[in-house]
Design a protein around this motif. Sequence first.
Motif, PDB file in Angstrom:
ATOM      1  N   THR A 176       0.812  -1.210   0.000  1.00  6.14           N
ATOM      2  CA  THR A 176       0.000   0.000   0.000  1.00  6.14           C
ATOM      3  C   THR A 176       0.845   1.258   0.000  1.00  6.14           C
ATOM      4  OG1 THR A 176      -0.090  -0.047   2.417  1.00  6.14           O
ATOM      5  CG2 THR A 176      -1.886  -1.111   1.214  1.00  6.14           C
ATOM      6  N   GLY A 177       2.118   1.082   0.202  1.00  8.17           N
ATOM      7  CA  GLY A 177       3.004   2.238   0.159  1.00  8.17           C
ATOM      8  C   GLY A 177       3.161   2.942   1.481  1.00  8.17           C
ATOM      9  N   SER A 178       2.681   2.344   2.540  1.00 12.26           N
ATOM     10  CA  SER A 178       2.873   2.929   3.863  1.00 12.26           C
ATOM     11  C   SER A 178       4.355   3.050   4.173  1.00 12.26           C
ATOM     12  CB  SER A 178       2.206   2.042   4.919  1.00 12.26           C
ATOM     13  OG  SER A 178       2.650   2.379   6.201  1.00 12.26           O
ATOM     14  N   ASP A 179       4.693   4.085   4.928  1.00 10.41           N
ATOM     15  CA  ASP A 179       6.095   4.247   5.276  1.00 10.41           C
ATOM     16  C   ASP A 179       6.528   3.359   6.431  1.00 10.41           C
ATOM     17  OD1 ASP A 179       5.443   7.363   4.190  1.00 10.41           O
ATOM     18  OD2 ASP A 179       7.346   6.444   3.607  1.00 10.41           O
ATOM     19  N   GLU A 180       5.644   2.509   6.904  1.00  9.46           N
ATOM     20  CA  GLU A 180       6.013   1.649   8.022  1.00  9.46           C
ATOM     21  C   GLU A 180       6.648   0.371   7.509  1.00  9.46           C
ATOM     22  OE1 GLU A 180       2.940   1.086  10.833  1.00  9.46           O
ATOM     23  OE2 GLU A 180       3.971  -0.523  11.895  1.00  9.46           O
ATOM     24  N   GLN A 181       7.665  -0.062   8.230  1.00 15.11           N
ATOM     25  CA  GLN A 181       8.319  -1.336   7.949  1.00 15.11           C
ATOM     26  C   GLN A 181       7.985  -2.310   9.066  1.00 15.11           C
ATOM     27  OE1 GLN A 181      12.530  -1.135   7.089  1.00 15.11           O
ATOM     28  NE2 GLN A 181      12.303   0.827   6.054  1.00 15.11           N
ATOM     29  N   TYR A 182       7.784  -3.552   8.686  1.00  9.81           N
ATOM     30  CA  TYR A 182       7.509  -4.611   9.651  1.00  9.81           C
ATOM     31  C   TYR A 182       8.722  -5.526   9.688  1.00  9.81           C
ATOM     32  CZ  TYR A 182       2.817  -2.800   9.181  1.00  9.81           C
ATOM     33  OH  TYR A 182       1.730  -1.959   9.146  1.00  9.81           O
ATOM     34  N   PHE A 183       9.218  -5.758  10.889  1.00 12.04           N
ATOM     35  CA  PHE A 183      10.486  -6.459  11.040  1.00 12.04           C
ATOM     36  C   PHE A 183      10.303  -7.930  11.367  1.00 12.04           C
ATOM     37  CE2 PHE A 183      13.761  -3.195  10.868  1.00 12.04           C
ATOM     38  CZ  PHE A 183      12.996  -2.054  10.910  1.00 12.04           C
ATOM     39  N   GLY A 184      11.206  -8.734  10.825  1.00 13.50           N
ATOM     40  CA  GLY A 184      11.263 -10.133  11.188  1.00 13.50           C
ATOM     41  C   GLY A 184      11.969 -10.308  12.520  1.00 13.50           C
ATOM     42  N   PRO A 185      11.948 -11.518  13.055  1.00 14.21           N
ATOM     43  CA  PRO A 185      12.544 -11.786  14.374  1.00 14.21           C
ATOM     44  C   PRO A 185      14.054 -11.904  14.362  1.00 14.21           C
ATOM     45  CG  PRO A 185      11.592 -13.775  13.494  1.00 14.21           C
ATOM     46  CD  PRO A 185      11.242 -12.681  12.532  1.00 14.21           C
ATOM     47  N   GLY A 186      14.646 -11.914  13.167  1.00 10.82           N
ATOM     48  CA  GLY A 186      16.096 -11.975  13.092  1.00 10.82           C
ATOM     49  C   GLY A 186      16.647 -13.380  12.985  1.00 10.82           C
ATOM     50  N   THR A 187      17.848 -13.475  12.439  1.00 10.60           N
ATOM     51  CA  THR A 187      18.580 -14.738  12.306  1.00 10.60           C
ATOM     52  C   THR A 187      19.985 -14.547  12.859  1.00 10.60           C
ATOM     53  OG1 THR A 187      17.367 -15.433  10.323  1.00 10.60           O
ATOM     54  CG2 THR A 187      19.539 -16.429  10.691  1.00 10.60           C
ATOM     55  N   ARG A 188      20.332 -15.384  13.803  1.00 10.33           N
ATOM     56  CA  ARG A 188      21.677 -15.329  14.392  1.00 10.33           C
ATOM     57  C   ARG A 188      22.584 -16.261  13.610  1.00 10.33           C
ATOM     58  NH1 ARG A 188      23.985 -11.851  17.345  1.00 10.33           N
ATOM     59  NH2 ARG A 188      22.210 -11.831  18.780  1.00 10.33           N
ATOM     60  N   LEU A 189      23.544 -15.708  12.903  1.00 11.82           N
ATOM     61  CA  LEU A 189      24.502 -16.493  12.124  1.00 11.82           C
ATOM     62  C   LEU A 189      25.832 -16.556  12.861  1.00 11.82           C
ATOM     63  CD1 LEU A 189      25.622 -17.936   9.600  1.00 11.82           C
ATOM     64  CD2 LEU A 189      26.079 -15.676   8.622  1.00 11.82           C
ATOM     65  N   THR A 190      26.312 -17.776  13.049  1.00 14.18           N
ATOM     66  CA  THR A 190      27.631 -17.985  13.654  1.00 14.18           C
ATOM     67  C   THR A 190      28.466 -18.798  12.681  1.00 14.18           C
ATOM     68  OG1 THR A 190      26.683 -17.998  15.872  1.00 14.18           O
ATOM     69  CG2 THR A 190      28.902 -18.877  15.625  1.00 14.18           C
TER      70      THR A 190
END
Lengths: 114, 116
Positions: free
Chosen positions: B100-114
Motif C-alpha cells: 500500500t506504500g505505507s512508510d512503516e516497515q515490519y520487522f522479522g525476528p532476526g537470524t543469528r549467524l555464527t
Amino acid sequence: AQSVTQLDSQVPVFEEAPVELRCNYSSSVSVYLFWYVQYPNQGLQLLLKYLSGSTLVKGINGFEAEFNKSQTSFHLRKPSVHISDTAEYFCAVTPPGTASKLTFGTGTRLQVTL
Amino acid sequence: GAVVSQHPSRVICKSGTSVKIECRSLDFQATTMFWYRQFPKKSLMLMATSNEGSKATYEQGVEKDKFLINHASLTLSTLTVTSAHPEDSSFYICSARTRTGSDEQYFGPGTRLTVT
C-alpha cells in the motif's frame, strides 16, 4: 542525509518510576520519526510513530513521545515502567516519499530493576 | 496482521560454506524488503533494499557478490551469505514494506549467524 543521536546508551530505572529516553535527529528535510523496541534475540517492534498532526504521539505499552521541531527531538516517555519494559530502544527517521530507508540511532538499553 | 518471519532463527556454519536466510511476509504482499545487519550492542545497519522482480540495491560498502539477495515473489526474499567467514557472524534482520506504500516497515525476528 539524516542522522539520529540517542545520547544515552544505557538508562537504569526502578520499577514504577518514570523514564525518558532521548532522541535527537538531524535532517535538511522533513522526516517521519519512529521508536522501536527490541527484546533479546528478537527483531524490532514498532512502539509509535510520528508522521504529521499532533506532536504528542501515544504508542503501545503505555509509551508516548513528543515531536519538537525546534529542538529536533523526539523523546520517548513512560510514566511508570515495568520489569518487562527492559529492552533495547531504537529511534529512527526516514524522509517521507522515499523507499522508506530508515536511519537508526545507536539504541538505548532500558534496564528496569526492582 | 503484518507479520514477517525469518528462517532459520539460528544457524551455525563452517567457514567457507554458504548459508541462506529466508524472509517471508505472512499476511501481506511486500513490494520492498530490507536486509539489516546488527553487531553486538550496536544499531542496525542497512545492507540492501530488495524490490520484487528486480535487482537489489546495496548500500555502500556491502559486497553484493558476498551477500546475494533474491526477491522472487511478493512474500519472499532471501539473503545468501556466500563463502562465509567468522567476521560474517552477526544478527541479520529483514523488514518488509507493504504494497500500500505505507512508510512503516515490519520487522522479522532476526537470524543469528555464527560462522566457525
